[in-house]
Design a protein around this motif. Structure first.
Motif, short mmCIF file in Angstrom:
data_model
loop_
_atom_site.label_atom_id
_atom_site.label_comp_id
_atom_site.label_asym_id
_atom_site.label_seq_id
_atom_site.Cartn_x
_atom_site.Cartn_y
_atom_site.Cartn_z
N LEU A 82 0.77 -1.33 0.00
CA LEU A 82 -0.02 -0.09 -0.09
C LEU A 82 0.82 1.20 -0.15
O LEU A 82 0.22 2.34 -0.32
N CYS A 85 0.56 3.23 -3.25
CA CYS A 85 -0.72 3.93 -3.23
C CYS A 85 -0.75 5.13 -2.56
O CYS A 85 -1.44 6.13 -3.01
N ALA A 182 3.00 0.82 -8.60
CA ALA A 182 1.61 0.02 -8.17
C ALA A 182 1.18 -0.97 -9.46
O ALA A 182 0.44 -2.00 -9.13
#
Length: 197
Positions: A82, A85, A182
Motif C-alpha cells: 500500500l 498507493c 503500483a
C-alpha cells in the motif's frame, strides 16, 4: 522497489525547503517592506488572504513531503503493498496544493497591489491592465504607499509562482513513480511466483 522508494524520499527532501520558502514568501506579502501597519489597516490585496503560498504551497505541501520521506520506513505487513498507493494519493494532494498556490499567486500578480495612488485614495490602480503593468515599470510610481509595494509584490509573487511550478513537477514525478510501481509490482510478483513454482 528500493530504487523507487529512494527516489520518492529524495523528492520529499526536495519538497521540504520549497514548502518552507512558500510559507515565508506568503508571510512577507502580509507585511509590505516589513511593516505591520498595512495588515492592521486592511490595506492588502484580497488574494493575499486566500493564502496560496501559506496554505497551498506550504502547509498542504508538507503532507506529500512527509509521506515521501517516511516511505518504506514502517515494516508492517501491509506496508509494501500500500505504500506506493499512499504516495500516489499524497502526490495528488501536492498537485492540488501547488496548483492552488500557482493560481492564487497568478491572480494576485495580474490584479496588482492595493496602494495609495495619485488620486489620493487606496485602490488597485493596475487591476484593469490585465498584467500589462508588469512590463511597464514607469507606471509603478503611481503607488506612493507602501513604498516600493509593486516591486515587493511582484518579486514575492514571482517567487511563489516559480516554487509552485517546482512543487508541481516534483509531485508529478512521484505520481508517475508511484503508479508505475503500483502497476508493475504485482506483475513482478506473478512472474516470481511462476518461476518458483
Amino acid at each position: 522497489m528500493c530504487c523507487s522508494v529512494g527516489f520518492a524520499r529524495s523528492l520529499g527532501l526536495a519538497l521540504l525547503p520549497l514548502a518552507i520558502c512558500c510559507i515565508m514568501a506568503n508571510l512577507l506579502l502580509l507585511f509590505p517592506m516589513g511593516e505591520i501597519a498595512y495588515i492592521q489597516q486592511g490595506r492588502l490585496t484580497k488574494y493575499i488572504w486566500y493564502f496560496g503560498g501559506l496554505g497551498g504551497g506550504g502547509i498542504l505541501m508538507l503532507v506529500p513531503a512527509v509521506v515521501f520521506i517516511t516511505l518504506g520506513k514502517c515494516n508492517c505487513c501491509w506496508n509494501e503493498s500500500l505504500m506506493m498507493c499512499g504516495s500516489v494519493l499524497a502526490a495528488v494532494v501536492g498537485l492540488l496544493g501547488s496548483g492552488y498556490c500557482f493560481v492564487m499567486s497568478g491572480f494576485d500578480l495580474l490584479e496588482g497591489p492595493m496602494c495609495y495612488t495619485n488620486s489620493l485614495s487606496w485602490s488597485y490602480p493596475f487591476s484593469d491592465k490585465t498584467g500589462s503593468y508588469l512590463l511597464q515599470p514607469e507606471m509603478w510610481s503611481q503607488c506612493h504607499q507602501p513604498v516600493h509595494i509593486v516591486e515587493w509584490d511582484v518579486t514575492l509573487l514571482c517567487v511563489l509562482l516559480g516554487l509552485a511550478v517546482l512543487e508541481f513537477v516534483i509531485c508529478l514525478l512521484q505520481l508517475g513513480n508511484g503508479l508505475v510501481n503500483a502497476v508493475c509490482r504485482p506483475c513482478c510478483y506473478k512472474q516470481e511466483y511462476s518461476l518458483n513454482a
